[in-house]
Design a protein around this motif. Structure first.
Motif, PDB file in Angstrom:
ATOM      1  N   GLY A  71       0.833  -1.182   0.000  1.00 34.65           N
ATOM      2  CA  GLY A  71       0.000   0.000   0.000  1.00 34.65           C
ATOM      3  C   GLY A  71       0.874   1.239   0.000  1.00 34.65           C
ATOM      4  O   GLY A  71       2.110   1.160   0.125  1.00 34.65           O
ATOM      5  N   SER A  72       0.258   2.408  -0.122  1.00 37.11           N
ATOM      6  CA  SER A  72       1.021   3.647  -0.250  1.00 37.11           C
ATOM      7  C   SER A  72       1.905   3.914   0.955  1.00 37.11           C
ATOM      8  O   SER A  72       3.041   4.388   0.826  1.00 37.11           O
ATOM      9  CB  SER A  72       0.070   4.819  -0.479  1.00 37.11           C
ATOM     10  N   HIS A  75       1.845   3.605  -8.382  1.00 36.68           N
ATOM     11  CA  HIS A  75       0.453   3.174  -8.274  1.00 36.68           C
ATOM     12  C   HIS A  75       0.373   1.982  -7.317  1.00 36.68           C
ATOM     13  O   HIS A  75       0.478   0.829  -7.690  1.00 36.68           O
ATOM     14  CB  HIS A  75      -0.212   2.910  -9.631  1.00 36.68           C
ATOM     15  N   PRO A  76       0.204   2.334  -6.024  1.00 31.91           N
ATOM     16  CA  PRO A  76       0.162   1.324  -4.965  1.00 31.91           C
ATOM     17  C   PRO A  76      -1.183   0.609  -4.881  1.00 31.91           C
ATOM     18  O   PRO A  76      -2.185   1.044  -5.474  1.00 31.91           O
ATOM     19  CB  PRO A  76       0.416   2.150  -3.702  1.00 31.91           C
ATOM     20  N   ASN A  77      -1.184  -0.483  -4.143  1.00 32.60           N
ATOM     21  CA  ASN A  77      -2.424  -1.186  -3.843  1.00 32.60           C
ATOM     22  C   ASN A  77      -3.262  -0.373  -2.863  1.00 32.60           C
ATOM     23  O   ASN A  77      -2.762   0.536  -2.200  1.00 32.60           O
ATOM     24  CB  ASN A  77      -2.130  -2.541  -3.205  1.00 32.60           C
ATOM     25  N   MET A 118      -7.152   5.887   1.322  1.00 35.34           N
ATOM     26  CA  MET A 118      -6.009   5.840   0.415  1.00 35.34           C
ATOM     27  C   MET A 118      -5.594   7.244  -0.003  1.00 35.34           C
ATOM     28  O   MET A 118      -4.404   7.552  -0.078  1.00 35.34           O
ATOM     29  CB  MET A 118      -6.338   4.992  -0.816  1.00 35.34           C
ATOM     30  N   ARG A 119      -6.575   8.097  -0.268  1.00 37.93           N
ATOM     31  CA  ARG A 119      -6.275   9.492  -0.625  1.00 37.93           C
ATOM     32  C   ARG A 119      -5.482  10.171   0.487  1.00 37.93           C
ATOM     33  O   ARG A 119      -4.478  10.858   0.220  1.00 37.93           O
ATOM     34  CB  ARG A 119      -7.580  10.251  -0.847  1.00 37.93           C
ATOM     35  N   CYS A 157      -3.801  -3.052  -7.226  1.00 31.95           N
ATOM     36  CA  CYS A 157      -4.788  -4.013  -6.737  1.00 31.95           C
ATOM     37  C   CYS A 157      -5.739  -3.403  -5.701  1.00 31.95           C
ATOM     38  O   CYS A 157      -5.317  -2.720  -4.776  1.00 31.95           O
ATOM     39  CB  CYS A 157      -4.088  -5.211  -6.114  1.00 31.95           C
ATOM     40  N   GLY A 158      -7.014  -3.661  -5.885  1.00 32.13           N
ATOM     41  CA  GLY A 158      -8.023  -3.199  -4.941  1.00 32.13           C
ATOM     42  C   GLY A 158      -8.551  -1.805  -5.197  1.00 32.13           C
ATOM     43  O   GLY A 158      -9.502  -1.380  -4.537  1.00 32.13           O
TER      44      GLY A 158
END
Length: 331
Positions: A246-247, A268-270, A287-288, A307-308
């Motif tokens: 993830g980020s 471009h992370p999951n 995520m933002r 992903c996701g």
């Protein structure tokens, strides 16, 4: 190349999100993957998402349009596994060129439409070139470390066929993504150069590696800095990271690229890490908020989701990105 380079200095460009995540929402069956054309194929086809560009192009086009509507500047073709190497799992090796050609045509149709609606915001197709399901640097047999399941020349052949299809279908650039073995990536880049020479054309190329776990290395053992050094002599549009993390967990490794890369940087992370059921729980808002750090520290020029992620994630990220300048770099 010139138009993209210019845009990269003006604002943060938005990549799209996950294709597979969106396909799962349609709850497709074996019949969707077969259609009439592959009704008698002697191998299961369920899960061969790239094949949907032929059997259910309406779904792939709808997904592309959803990401463009969400604010994506660049969308990826549905070709992550469109090499004869990956398609061998479904006994469809002979479809490799067609899969790339048709996937690129679908994406190009969508970007042309959205560019026509707003010429001030041009949209681009990135021909996605996945890592294949084999590695040129590591033996799959623990008892035979010298064995390789694939050769460099075989990878070049596969990637050349893929590149031809992506170019013929109208791709604006190529994206060598989810790189876990830099030797595989070099085969893809070498293949692309051969095709460019033969076609007397040149497309910009993005490369995106994947850090497989908290060791901070790719599967073949490279640190982000080593990954960069291995590839920075190539004429690339950008280098970056995607998938696996993830980020929040990706950030330390992305910082290394942002500090050292003499070219644009992408991420471009999951949507976080998968839960016990293989699902991704990170909402668009969460995520933002986490990816805001990429913008605040001026680490990226291109950002999207893996992903996701969904159009909701991309929309939230795109809206936030408008308030930040892109990363600058010295060539």
């Amino acid at each position: 190349m010139q138009k993209l380079q210019q845009l990269l200095t003006q604002r943060i460009l938005i990549l799209d999100g996950a294709m597979g995540t969106m396909i799962q929402r349609y709850q497709l069956t074996e019949a969707d993957f077969r259609a009439n054309r592959f009704l008698d194929h002697q191998h299961d086809l369920f899960g061969n998402n790239d094949l949907l560009s032929i059997t259910r192009p309406d779904i792939i086009e709808a997904i592309h349009k959803a990401y463009l509507e969400a604010g994506s500047d660049i969308i990826e073709t549905n070709t992550f596994s469109s090499t004869w190497i990956a398609q061998a799992d479904y006994k469809l090796e002979e479809l490799a060129y067609e899969l790339n050609l048709e996937s690129a045509k679908i994406a190009k149709k969508a970007t042309d439409y959205y560019t026509s609606l707003n010429p001030e915001k041009p949209r681009f197709v990135a021909g996605a070139m996945g890592p294949t399901n084999r590695t040129a640097s590591i033996s799959p047999d623990v008892n035979n470390p010298g064995y390789r399941a694939i050769t460099f020349d075989q990878l070049v052949h596969a990637y050349s066929e893929q590149a031809r299809g992506l170019i013929d279908g109208g791709s604006d650039l190529l994206l060598v993504e989810t790189v876990f073995d830099t030797l595989n990536a070099k085969a893809a880049l070498f293949a692309a150069e051969q095709v460019f020479t033969a076609r007397k054309c040149r497309l910009p190329i993005m490369v995106s590696g994947t850090i497989t776990d908290l060791s901070g290395r790719t599967l073949s053992g490279q640190t982000p800095e080593a990954f960069l050094i291995s590839l920075e002599n190539m004429p690339l549009l950008s280098i970056g990271l995607n998938c696996a993390l993830g980020s929040e967990l990706m950030e330390p490794y992305l910082i290394t690229l942002a500090e050292r890369a003499p070219l644009a940087v992408s991420a471009h992370p999951n949507a976080g890490l998968p839960n016990a059921f293989g699902q991704y729980d990170e909402t668009a808002a969460l995520m933002r908020d986490k990816i805001a750090s990429f913008f605040e520290k001026k680490m990226v020029n291109i950002v999207g989701g893996c992903c996701g992620t969904t159009p909701d994630h991309i929309r939230a990220i795109a809206e936030l990105a408008q308030h930040y300048p892109p990363r600058t770099w010295n060539t």
